[in-house]
Each structure stands twice: as structure tokens, then as C-alpha cells.
Design an enzyme around this catalytic site. Structure first.
Site, PDB file in Angstrom:
ATOM      1  N   CYS A 179       6.048 -10.147  -7.766  1.00 55.75           N
ATOM      2  CA  CYS A 179       6.530  -8.941  -7.095  1.00 55.75           C
ATOM      3  C   CYS A 179       5.542  -8.534  -6.012  1.00 55.75           C
ATOM      4  O   CYS A 179       4.340  -8.809  -6.107  1.00 55.75           O
ATOM      5  CB  CYS A 179       6.646  -7.857  -8.168  1.00 55.75           C
ATOM      6  SG  CYS A 179       6.961  -6.186  -7.596  1.00 55.75           S
ATOM      7  N   CYS A 201       2.132  -4.173 -10.452  1.00 52.69           N
ATOM      8  CA  CYS A 201       3.189  -4.716 -11.306  1.00 52.69           C
ATOM      9  C   CYS A 201       2.642  -5.905 -12.088  1.00 52.69           C
ATOM     10  O   CYS A 201       2.006  -6.786 -11.518  1.00 52.69           O
ATOM     11  CB  CYS A 201       4.348  -5.162 -10.415  1.00 52.69           C
ATOM     12  SG  CYS A 201       5.736  -5.833 -11.320  1.00 52.69           S
ATOM     13  N   GLU A 216       0.832  -1.210   0.000  1.00 54.58           N
ATOM     14  CA  GLU A 216       0.000   0.000   0.000  1.00 54.58           C
ATOM     15  C   GLU A 216       0.864   1.256   0.000  1.00 54.58           C
ATOM     16  O   GLU A 216       0.538   2.240  -0.674  1.00 54.58           O
ATOM     17  CB  GLU A 216      -0.926   0.017   1.226  1.00 54.58           C
ATOM     18  CG  GLU A 216      -1.859  -1.169   1.359  1.00 54.58           C
ATOM     19  CD  GLU A 216      -2.932  -1.206   0.290  1.00 54.58           C
ATOM     20  OE1 GLU A 216      -3.166  -0.189  -0.353  1.00 54.58           O
ATOM     21  OE2 GLU A 216      -3.531  -2.272   0.104  1.00 54.58           O
TER      22      GLU A 216
HETATM   23 ZN   LIG Z   1       7.307  -5.147  -9.632  1.00 52.87          ZN
END
Ligand SMILES: [Zn+2]
Ligand SMILES: [Zn+2]
Length: 301
Positions: free
Chosen positions: A235, A230, A220
Site C-alpha cells: 500500500c 499500513c 505524507e
Molecule cells: Zn493501506
């Protein structure tokens, strides 16, 4: 119209069978942008090598199976003109507790320490707790608190020297009618967000709940730094529809997202990785600590 990004959502809606295509290596590398002229340790930090995996192909109710997400390259991040950390004296991150934190809740000081390592070298301050009155402007639905109203109220309290202020609460949040609940919401340009630990299973598994809290708090805050979801690597900034999807996500930023926070924070990547390794060892997450320790070595000057 206020732009609220609903970040982690309840399980609602049906899979749209969207054909998300996992970006190939060429696209993943291109998303980081040109590394020409950078020092070797930064080139190492922004190169995926074998330490980062491509985003997994979404299935079932996974985030990318249920919504179309364009992603954000490093160049697109710069073009979005994100708030520059430290500009206008905004040099702190604030953690703002909302409501009570019982003894079995994640420790606020532990969260603060983690944030200070994750967003190194920006100092993180813990604000005094605020309470939400039972009768007031902030709407409620049973025990749940309306996250839009709460964010409106918090937005007015963002300190002048805050780059971002993140509200944390043990109360369950819902963003509006038609939603069961929401884990957290943030406003990219308004420098604030709020998220709830109500559904992390603290009673069942305290350590797992803490790891979830760490993931969500940094995810956040990443949004509050102007980073969108992403779609390139597996990720921390991947969107998530559910706790199992959050559990599968790694604790780290991929090279694309790392370069985005590095743009504003200008940290030494190896120092940052070492700080995270130390935090993770101290809090008994040896698997995660090992990854950060190895990256600290790869990115040494
Ligand atoms: Zn990323
Ligand atoms: Zn998100």
C-alpha cells in the site's frame, strides 16, 4: 513534547530482525471493519479481492525489518479522533513551495493536479513560494536544512482554511544530529508536513523522479489526514526506509487506508479512480493508469 513523526528515513541503524508476521486474509479483512449496511459500490471499494496484495514479507533493511510498527485498523483510526476534513471551514489542501524549483524539478502544477485527484473532492491550492534565509532561526548543516525547524516555521503559516498544508522543497532535509537525511516529515494533528525531492535522481531519470514525488506527496498527506503506516496490504501508506522500497510500493491506498480517507472526504470511489486514471494517462504512466481504470469499473455505482 512535540510529536513529530519521522516518515521516511535515511539508511541508519541496523536490522533488528523483528519478527513481523504478515497479516493473514482474516486480519486484513477485519482491519477494514464491518461493511454491513454500506452501498454495494462502497462494499466493492473496501473489499480487497485480487486487486490488492498483502504486504510483502520485509527483508534486509526494509521498514518493517528495522522497526516495530503496530499498524492502524479503520476502527483505531476513528478512535484516534483524526481532524475532520471540511470542519471549521478547513476545506483546502495547500501546497507550499519552499525555496527554488529549477526547471528540471517536478512541476508544481502537476503535483497540484495529482493531489486534487488523489484527495478528491478537496480542492488543492498552490501557495506563493517562501524562502529560507541563510542566516535565521532555521538550522542548517552545509546545504541541508533542519526539517524540525522548518516544520516549526511552516506550522505557524498554516492558513485558517487549510485542512493540511504540505511544504515541498528541492533542498535536502535532515531531522537532527545522528541522521543523514530525511525525505519528509509530517505532524498528524498539526495539519502540516514538509518533504524534499532532493534525493529522487531528477538528473538521471525525470519520470521516475516524478513518480517518487507523487508517491511521497500523497503518502505524507495521508499522514496529515491521520493515517498511520499500513501493515496490512502492499500500500502507498507502507513505511519506507529507502528509494528502492518506495519504488516497490504501489501508488494506491489499500481498502483499509482508502476507507480512512473516505471517512472524511466522502468521495465516490469510482469518480476518484477515474480522475487518477486520467492524470496518469496524461503524464504517461500507463501501467499505473490501467490499475486505477480497472478499479474505477469495479467500484461503479
Ligand atoms: Zn493501506
Ligand atoms: Zn510515512
Amino acid at each position: 513534547m512535540k510529536k513529530t513523526l519521522v516518515l521516511l528515513t535515511a539508511l541508519i541503524g541496523l536490522p533488528l530482525a523483528l519478527a513481523f508476521i504478515v497479516p493473514n486474509e482474516k486480519r486484513r479483512t477485519a482491519a477494514v471493519g464491518s461493511l454491513v449496511g454500506l452501498d454495494d459500490h462502497l462494499k466493492a471499494a473496501f473489499t480487497a479481492g485480487e486487486d490488492f496484495q498483502p504486504i510483502p514479507k520485509p527483508g534486509g533493511m526494509d521498514w518493517l525489518a528495522t522497526r516495530k510498527e503496530p499498524g492502524q485498523t479503520y476502527r483505531q483510526f476513528l478512535e484516534s479522533r483524526p481532524n475532520k476534513p471540511g470542519a471549521n471551514g478547513r476545506k483546502f489542501i495547500y501546497l507550499q513551495p519552499v525555496g527554488d524549483f529549477p526547471d528540471d524539478a517536478p512541476s508544481l502544477e502537476t503535483l497540484r493536479e495529482y493531489m486534487e485527484a488523489y484527495f478528491h473532492p478537496m480542492p488543492v491550492k498552490l501557495s506563493k513560494k517562501v524562502t529560507v534565509k541563510k542566516t535565521g532561526k532555521i538550522r542548517r548543516r552545509g546545504e541541508q536544512i533542519n526539517s524540525t525547524d522548518l516544520l516549526d516555521a511552516l506550522q505557524k503559516r498554516v492558513p485558517h482554511d487549510a485542512h493540511v498544508m504540505m511544504g515541498v522543497t528541492m533542498a535536502d532535509l535532515y531531522p537532527g544530529d545522528g541522521w543523514n537525511f530525511v525525505f519528509g516529515v509530517a505532524r498528524l494533528k498539526k495539519r502540516c508536513g514538509v518533504f524534499s525531492f532532493a534525493r529522487y535522481g531528477i538528473k538521471e531519470d525525470k519520470k521516475k523522479a516524478l513518480l517518487r514525488a507523487l508517491k511521497v506527496i500523497s503518502h505524507e498527506t495521508g499522514h496529515a489526514f491521520g493515517i498511520k503506516h499500513c501493515i496490512h496490504h502492499h500500500c502507498l501508506m507502507n513505511g519506507s526506509n529507502s528509494l528502492p522500497e518506495t519504488d516497490r510500493a504501489p501508488l494506491h491506498f489499500c481498502p483499509v487506508c482508502l476507507r480512512k480517507i473516505h471517512w472524511g472526504l466522502k468521495f465516490d470511489p469510482s469518480t476518484r479512480y477515474q480522475k487518477l486514471e486520467e492524470f496518469l494517462i496524461k503524464n504517461d504512466f500507463p501501467g499505473e493508469a490501467k490499475w486505477f481504470g480497472e478499479r474505477a469499473k469495479v467500484t461503479e455505482k
